[in-house]
Design an enzyme around this catalytic site. Structure first.
Site, short mmCIF file in Angstrom:
data_model
loop_
_atom_site.label_atom_id
_atom_site.label_comp_id
_atom_site.label_asym_id
_atom_site.label_seq_id
_atom_site.Cartn_x
_atom_site.Cartn_y
_atom_site.Cartn_z
N SER A 88 0.92 -1.23 -0.02
CA SER A 88 0.02 -0.02 0.09
C SER A 88 1.01 1.29 -0.04
O SER A 88 1.83 1.24 0.56
CB SER A 88 -0.94 0.01 1.27
N TYR B 37 -2.23 -0.99 10.46
CA TYR B 37 -2.37 -1.66 9.29
C TYR B 37 -1.28 -1.28 8.42
O TYR B 37 -0.57 -2.29 7.65
CB TYR B 37 -3.82 -0.88 8.70
N LYS C 101 1.99 -3.77 6.71
CA LYS C 101 2.27 -4.04 5.14
C LYS C 101 3.82 -3.53 4.99
O LYS C 101 4.34 -4.22 4.21
CB LYS C 101 1.31 -2.95 4.51
#
Ligand code: UDP
Length: 335
Positions: free
Chosen positions: A124, A149, A153
């Site tokens: 991302s 989050y 990643k």
């Protein structure tokens, strides 16, 4: 030889499954249905006229995963499976570290055991953190994520980089997504968030279909032309095609942005959606959302130079396809 698609019934996974099947590749899908519907498998079959095996399991179920790798000849994995709600990751970091990192560790262990040496990972733009200037380029330092989050990643990117170093012949391509929106033009598959959507497009779509009264615009005092947040929105079908391009060009550790290179503000997106659905949509200005950046977009040049891939669809296409999907499936797959 088949491609294993983890999370293959989710939003981006299902669109990538369609592109892979349309290119004549065999796929195997594993998905635990924690944020997806088994009906997506039927829709993928309906769009492509092709069938594929679907295994309902968590990646951390290593027994099932090892069996899968022995039952099928998997030449590469496209790894979408993971939890993706930024706000939830702040409230429940253990769930995110466990689901996202735990499942990636299980997957990599099973791949190495089976001798499968190619993985494409759903990363991302959030890994660029908050200190890099736009447009983001792959050679900028990653890090400084504002939520768990994003940290997961980044950690998985590092994990894959380390596996490439320690395993000759292992190839990992990290694809850093900007803001995927839109749906398949058939209207048969699309984004189907559970509960009240966190992301802009699903929220607008639910206002348009009359399920939510009004869009809240999170801040109009950012350093942007109209004061609202600017993002690089990319059509999910373009994004899916980025994966098939990457699959044909694997070589050690590779990192690519998948974006259009152009930013749009919240109000510009809202206007484009109003045009696509043919009606005015109510909105009100709300306070900024914690952790949001004012503006960022990609430099997509590396993917174009090395993969021969470039996003084709316009913001209007993205809105039109989201609207077609939402209108035909007002309550998502189960509706
Ligand atoms: N946004 C908004 N209202 C919403 C959801 C999002 O104004 O209900 C804004 C958000 O502040 C950001 C942009 O829309 O500027 C995209 O947000 P989204 O959550 O879709 O993606 P993000 O860029 O945060 O990953």
């Amino acid at each position: 030889m088949a491609i294993l698609v983890t999370g293959g019934l989710g939003y981006i996974g299902s669109h990538t499954a369609v592109e892979l099947l349309s290119e004549g590749r065999d796929i195997v899908v594993i998905d635990d249905l924690s944020n997806s519907s088994a009906l997506a498998a039927d829709r993928i079959r309906e769009i492509t006229g092709k069938s594929f095996p679907f295994i309902e399991a968590r990646l951390q179920d290593e027994e099932t995963l090892n069996k899968l790798f022995s039952d099928y000849d998997i030449e590469a994995v496209i790894h979408f499976a993971g939890s993706k709600a930024v706000g939830e990751s702040v409230k429940n970091p253990i769930k995110y570290y466990d689901n996202n990192i735990g499942s990636s560790l299980s997957l990599c262990r099973a791949m190495l055991k089976a001798g499968c040496k190619n993985i494409i990972f759903s990363s991302s733009a959030t890994v660029y953190g908050s200190n890099n200037p736009s447009p983001y380029r792959e050679d900028m330092p990653a890090g400084g994520c504002t939520n768990p989050y994003g940290e997961t990643k980044l950690i998985i990117e590092q994990l894959l980089g380390d596996i490439v170093k320690s395993n000759p012949g292992f190839n990992a391509t990290l694809l850093r997504y900007f803001n995927p929106i839109g749906a398949h033009p058939s209207g048969l598959i699309g984004e189907d968030p559970r509960g009240i959507p966190n992301n802009l497009l699903p929220y607008i779509a639910k206002v348009a279909v009359g399920q939510l009264p009004c869009l809240g615009v999170f801040g109009n005092d950012y350093q942007t032309p109209d004061g609202t947040g600017v993002r690089d929105y990319i059509h999910v079908v373009d994004l899916a095609k980025g994966h098939t391009a990457a699959l044909n060009n694997m070589d050690g550790l590779k990192i690519y942005n998948l974006g259009t290179g152009k930013g749009y503000s919240v109000l510009e997106v809202l206007k484009a959606f109003e045009k696509a659905c043919g009606k005015a949509l109510p909105y009100e200005i709300k306070p900024r959302r914690e952790g949001d950046l004012d503006a960022y977009w990609s430099d997509p040049g590396k993917a174009e130079r090395e993969l021969g891939w470039r996003a084709q669809k316009t913001l209007y296409d993205m809105c039109l396809d989201t609207w077609r999907w939402q209108k035909a499936n007002p309550k998502g797959y189960e509706g």
